[in-house]
Design a protein around this motif. Structure first.
Motif, PDB file in Angstrom:
ATOM      1  N   ASP A  65       0.832  -1.213   0.000  1.00  0.00           N
ATOM      2  CA  ASP A  65       0.000   0.000   0.000  1.00  0.00           C
ATOM      3  C   ASP A  65       0.863   1.259   0.000  1.00  0.00           C
ATOM      4  O   ASP A  65       0.628   2.193  -0.770  1.00  0.00           O
ATOM      5  N   VAL A  66       1.862   1.295   0.888  1.00  0.00           N
ATOM      6  CA  VAL A  66       2.718   2.474   1.008  1.00  0.00           C
ATOM      7  C   VAL A  66       3.500   2.714  -0.281  1.00  0.00           C
ATOM      8  O   VAL A  66       3.664   3.860  -0.731  1.00  0.00           O
ATOM      9  N   LEU A  67       3.987   1.653  -0.897  1.00  0.00           N
ATOM     10  CA  LEU A  67       4.781   1.797  -2.118  1.00  0.00           C
ATOM     11  C   LEU A  67       3.943   2.225  -3.318  1.00  0.00           C
ATOM     12  O   LEU A  67       4.497   2.533  -4.379  1.00  0.00           O
ATOM     13  N   ASN A  68       2.648   2.264  -3.164  1.00  0.00           N
ATOM     14  CA  ASN A  68       1.760   2.712  -4.239  1.00  0.00           C
ATOM     15  C   ASN A  68       1.267   4.138  -3.995  1.00  0.00           C
ATOM     16  O   ASN A  68       0.277   4.561  -4.582  1.00  0.00           O
ATOM     17  N   GLN A  69       1.984   4.873  -3.134  1.00  0.00           N
ATOM     18  CA  GLN A  69       1.587   6.235  -2.781  1.00  0.00           C
ATOM     19  C   GLN A  69       2.759   7.199  -2.940  1.00  0.00           C
ATOM     20  O   GLN A  69       3.897   6.868  -2.602  1.00  0.00           O
ATOM     21  N   GLY A  70       2.471   8.411  -3.428  1.00  0.00           N
ATOM     22  CA  GLY A  70       3.441   9.489  -3.448  1.00  0.00           C
ATOM     23  C   GLY A  70       4.760   9.121  -4.121  1.00  0.00           C
ATOM     24  O   GLY A  70       4.813   8.367  -5.095  1.00  0.00           O
ATOM     25  N   PHE A  71       5.851   9.672  -3.579  1.00  0.00           N
ATOM     26  CA  PHE A  71       7.176   9.448  -4.162  1.00  0.00           C
ATOM     27  C   PHE A  71       7.591   7.985  -4.077  1.00  0.00           C
ATOM     28  O   PHE A  71       8.423   7.532  -4.874  1.00  0.00           O
ATOM     29  N   SER A  72       7.018   7.233  -3.141  1.00  0.00           N
ATOM     30  CA  SER A  72       7.378   5.822  -3.001  1.00  0.00           C
ATOM     31  C   SER A  72       7.058   5.019  -4.253  1.00  0.00           C
ATOM     32  O   SER A  72       7.609   3.932  -4.460  1.00  0.00           O
ATOM     33  N   ARG A  73       6.178   5.559  -5.100  1.00  0.00           N
ATOM     34  CA  ARG A  73       5.896   4.872  -6.365  1.00  0.00           C
ATOM     35  C   ARG A  73       7.136   4.796  -7.254  1.00  0.00           C
ATOM     36  O   ARG A  73       7.227   3.921  -8.121  1.00  0.00           O
ATOM     37  N   VAL A  74       8.103   5.692  -7.046  1.00  0.00           N
ATOM     38  CA  VAL A  74       9.355   5.631  -7.807  1.00  0.00           C
ATOM     39  C   VAL A  74      10.098   4.332  -7.486  1.00  0.00           C
ATOM     40  O   VAL A  74      10.614   3.653  -8.382  1.00  0.00           O
ATOM     41  N   TYR A  75      10.143   3.967  -6.201  1.00  0.00           N
ATOM     42  CA  TYR A  75      10.792   2.714  -5.810  1.00  0.00           C
ATOM     43  C   TYR A  75      10.018   1.527  -6.366  1.00  0.00           C
ATOM     44  O   TYR A  75      10.612   0.551  -6.853  1.00  0.00           O
ATOM     45  N   GLN A  76       8.710   1.594  -6.277  1.00  0.00           N
ATOM     46  CA  GLN A  76       7.877   0.510  -6.793  1.00  0.00           C
ATOM     47  C   GLN A  76       8.125   0.301  -8.279  1.00  0.00           C
ATOM     48  O   GLN A  76       8.315  -0.833  -8.738  1.00  0.00           O
ATOM     49  N   ARG A  77       8.146   1.395  -9.024  1.00  0.00           N
ATOM     50  CA  ARG A  77       8.345   1.291 -10.472  1.00  0.00           C
ATOM     51  C   ARG A  77       9.714   0.690 -10.793  1.00  0.00           C
ATOM     52  O   ARG A  77       9.840  -0.163 -11.686  1.00  0.00           O
ATOM     53  N   HIS A  78      10.745   1.117 -10.071  1.00  0.00           N
ATOM     54  CA  HIS A  78      12.101   0.602 -10.305  1.00  0.00           C
ATOM     55  C   HIS A  78      12.177  -0.899 -10.021  1.00  0.00           C
ATOM     56  O   HIS A  78      12.746  -1.663 -10.812  1.00  0.00           O
ATOM     57  N   LEU A  79      11.629  -1.332  -8.887  1.00  0.00           N
ATOM     58  CA  LEU A  79      11.693  -2.740  -8.521  1.00  0.00           C
ATOM     59  C   LEU A  79      10.868  -3.606  -9.469  1.00  0.00           C
ATOM     60  O   LEU A  79      11.293  -4.694  -9.868  1.00  0.00           O
ATOM     61  N   LEU A  80       9.686  -3.118  -9.832  1.00  0.00           N
ATOM     62  CA  LEU A  80       8.840  -3.886 -10.749  1.00  0.00           C
ATOM     63  C   LEU A  80       9.484  -4.024 -12.119  1.00  0.00           C
ATOM     64  O   LEU A  80       9.319  -5.054 -12.786  1.00  0.00           O
ATOM     65  N   LYS A  81      10.215  -3.021 -12.546  1.00  0.00           N
ATOM     66  CA  LYS A  81      10.876  -3.088 -13.849  1.00  0.00           C
ATOM     67  C   LYS A  81      11.819  -4.286 -13.911  1.00  0.00           C
ATOM     68  O   LYS A  81      11.831  -5.046 -14.888  1.00  0.00           O
ATOM     69  N   GLY A  82      12.613  -4.473 -12.850  1.00  0.00           N
ATOM     70  CA  GLY A  82      13.531  -5.608 -12.826  1.00  0.00           C
ATOM     71  C   GLY A  82      12.810  -6.937 -12.752  1.00  0.00           C
ATOM     72  O   GLY A  82      13.178  -7.899 -13.438  1.00  0.00           O
ATOM     73  N   LEU A  83      11.794  -7.015 -11.906  1.00  0.00           N
ATOM     74  CA  LEU A  83      11.028  -8.253 -11.776  1.00  0.00           C
ATOM     75  C   LEU A  83      10.357  -8.640 -13.086  1.00  0.00           C
ATOM     76  O   LEU A  83      10.419  -9.803 -13.523  1.00  0.00           O
ATOM     77  N   LYS A  84       9.718  -7.669 -13.731  1.00  0.00           N
ATOM     78  CA  LYS A  84       8.985  -7.957 -14.963  1.00  0.00           C
ATOM     79  C   LYS A  84       9.930  -8.340 -16.100  1.00  0.00           C
ATOM     80  O   LYS A  84       9.585  -9.171 -16.958  1.00  0.00           O
ATOM     81  N   ALA A  85      11.123  -7.756 -16.129  1.00  0.00           N
ATOM     82  CA  ALA A  85      12.083  -8.109 -17.177  1.00  0.00           C
ATOM     83  C   ALA A  85      12.471  -9.580 -17.082  1.00  0.00           C
ATOM     84  O   ALA A  85      12.601 -10.272 -18.108  1.00  0.00           O
ATOM     85  N   LEU A 132      18.497  -9.280  16.351  1.00  0.00           N
ATOM     86  CA  LEU A 132      18.536  -7.819  16.332  1.00  0.00           C
ATOM     87  C   LEU A 132      17.788  -7.325  15.109  1.00  0.00           C
ATOM     88  O   LEU A 132      18.063  -7.766  13.984  1.00  0.00           O
ATOM     89  N   VAL A 133      16.844  -6.409  15.331  1.00  0.00           N
ATOM     90  CA  VAL A 133      16.076  -5.818  14.239  1.00  0.00           C
ATOM     91  C   VAL A 133      16.389  -4.328  14.191  1.00  0.00           C
ATOM     92  O   VAL A 133      16.217  -3.624  15.188  1.00  0.00           O
ATOM     93  N   LEU A 134      16.865  -3.837  13.046  1.00  0.00           N
ATOM     94  CA  LEU A 134      17.201  -2.430  12.854  1.00  0.00           C
ATOM     95  C   LEU A 134      16.210  -1.820  11.874  1.00  0.00           C
ATOM     96  O   LEU A 134      16.077  -2.317  10.739  1.00  0.00           O
ATOM     97  N   GLN A 135      15.543  -0.762  12.285  1.00  0.00           N
ATOM     98  CA  GLN A 135      14.446  -0.209  11.485  1.00  0.00           C
ATOM     99  C   GLN A 135      14.359   1.301  11.688  1.00  0.00           C
ATOM    100  O   GLN A 135      14.686   1.808  12.770  1.00  0.00           O
ATOM    101  N   SER A 136      13.929   2.025  10.661  1.00  0.00           N
ATOM    102  CA  SER A 136      13.682   3.457  10.805  1.00  0.00           C
ATOM    103  C   SER A 136      12.186   3.732  10.705  1.00  0.00           C
ATOM    104  O   SER A 136      11.468   3.080   9.942  1.00  0.00           O
ATOM    105  N   LEU A 137      11.749   4.705  11.472  1.00  0.00           N
ATOM    106  CA  LEU A 137      10.332   5.057  11.474  1.00  0.00           C
ATOM    107  C   LEU A 137       9.913   5.786  10.205  1.00  0.00           C
ATOM    108  O   LEU A 137       8.727   5.831   9.885  1.00  0.00           O
ATOM    109  N   ASP A 138      10.878   6.369   9.491  1.00  0.00           N
ATOM    110  CA  ASP A 138      10.526   7.123   8.275  1.00  0.00           C
ATOM    111  C   ASP A 138      10.763   6.310   7.004  1.00  0.00           C
ATOM    112  O   ASP A 138      10.817   6.869   5.910  1.00  0.00           O
ATOM    113  N   ASP A 139      10.895   4.994   7.140  1.00  0.00           N
ATOM    114  CA  ASP A 139      11.129   4.120   5.991  1.00  0.00           C
ATOM    115  C   ASP A 139      10.023   4.307   4.951  1.00  0.00           C
ATOM    116  O   ASP A 139       8.846   4.070   5.249  1.00  0.00           O
ATOM    117  N   PRO A 140      10.353   4.735   3.719  1.00  0.00           N
ATOM    118  CA  PRO A 140       9.314   4.981   2.704  1.00  0.00           C
ATOM    119  C   PRO A 140       8.736   3.713   2.095  1.00  0.00           C
ATOM    120  O   PRO A 140       7.908   3.792   1.184  1.00  0.00           O
TER     121      PRO A 140
END
Length: 352
Positions: free
Chosen positions: A190-210, A274-282
């Motif tokens: 859901d988050v990756l389909n919103q706002g600027f995060s769609r840029v990451y979604q598009r990049h990752l999907l491009k590799g998967l679809k290829a 150990l789990v390392l995480q940021s609260l602002d992860d897009p």
């Protein structure tokens, strides 16, 4: 704050605190040099994965002058979606382990190494079987070596699911480290389909679809779409529903997300983790950990306000550098009980 959740010591480099800057900045930094050799591990179903063994001491392309003994501690890395040895975090983490005198190795998920995999299926966030097989093989080869596994993004979710499934003594591991894990896959989609995060979604999907398009060109796959329909899939929900799910035995994207998300399993983990995480992860919602039950006492979660997705770039010794590599090195030194190099000792002093 729950007993398992702590504030991370990460502080972003001045002027580089934005979550998207943190996420993208590693791609513009110079890659740490590595000497490596590749090994093919054949899997029970006839497919294979590639292991990248790091043969330098860290920060050098030259081979180690003195080979490691069979009981040298082993650091096993699982990369993120469409990652490989060229991923900046992989270079940083593997080098950090090498500098400590560990034997570092990264498992490339099916089709992510130098060659396409043999079978129609690929890999996904909840697919623990290949990692389990590889860890078992490493355990047979190095029965007396202390071993720690580390997963990044997709690899982190997979690793947490694996250690939860196997219990405290089901794996030959002294501990696990998970970085920027998408613990609720539906929420991340859901988050990756919103706002600027769609840029990451598009990049990752491009590799998967290829990769899927190349397989479709070589013969039919157990999916109901062709090359044209594949090209039209513009979200993870659509791609996982039409490709990931049917290729890997799920009824739908919802079924895949529900069965593969590791967040629901944090309370069941028995291995020191150990789990390392940021609260602002897009890549995920800010309230991610409020969605899960209390983690087990074996789990230590360190949250930072900033850091982006697998970013965590700090200013140290006059340059931009990876806090993740420094934090992971400190954890490896703590778990191994080996003498700590000066850089790790200084990092611990700064933390207290």
């Amino acid at each position: 704050m729950p007993h398992s959740i702590f504030t991370a010591e990460f502080r972003p480099a001045f002027g580089f605190g934005n979550r998207h800057v943190q996420t993208l900045l590693p791609r513009f930094m110079s890659l740490a040099p590595l000497a490596r050799c590749t090994e093919i591990i054949n899997l029970p179903d006839g497919d294979f994965v590639e292991l990248a063994w790091i043969t330098s001491d860290g920060g050098s392309r030259h081979e180690r002058q003195t080979p490691l003994s069979d009981d040298a501690p082993l650091f096993v890395l699982f990369h993120g979606l469409e990652g490989d040895l060229k991923s900046p975090y992989a270079r940083d983490l593997l080098n950090a382990a090498a500098k400590l005198g560990w034997r570092p190795v990264m498992m490339h998920f099916r089709g992510c190494g130098q060659s396409p995999n043999r079978l129609p299926r690929a890999y996904h966030s909840g697919d623990t079987a290949d990692a389990y097989w590889v860890l078992g093989e490493l355990g047979r080869r190095y029965p007396h070596a202390l071993k720690v596994a580390c997963g990044v993004s997709l690899g982190a979710n997979m690793l947490l699911k694996l250690v939860a499934e196997q219990g405290g003594d089901g794996l030959d591991l002294a501990g696990a480290i998970a970085i920027s894990a998408p613990l609720d896959l539906a929420a991340s989609a859901d988050v990756l389909n919103q706002g600027f995060s769609r840029v990451y979604q598009r990049h990752l999907l491009k590799g998967l679809k290829a990769k899927v398009a190349a397989k479709l060109a070589n013969g039919p796959l157990p999916v109901s779409i062709g090359a044209h329909q594949l090209n039209q899939l513009n979200s993870f929900w659509a791609y996982d529903n039409e490709v990931t799910a049917p290729l890997h035995g799920f009824s739908s994207a919802s079924d895949y997300y529900a069965r593969s998300s590791a967040g629901r399993l944090l309370s069941e983990i028995e291995l020191p983790t150990l789990v390392l995480q940021s609260l602002d992860d897009p890549f995920m919602p800010r309230d991610l950990f409020s969605r899960f039950s209390q983690p087990s006492e074996a789990v230590r979660i360190e949250l930072s306000d900033r850091g982006g997705h697998v970013g965590f770039i700090e200013w140290r010794r006059g340059r931009l550098s990876s806090w993740l590599a420094r934090r992971v090195a400190r954890q490896l030194a703590d778990w191994s009980g080996l003498p700590k190099p000066q850089a790790v000792s200084e990092a611990q002093s700064e933390a207290h």
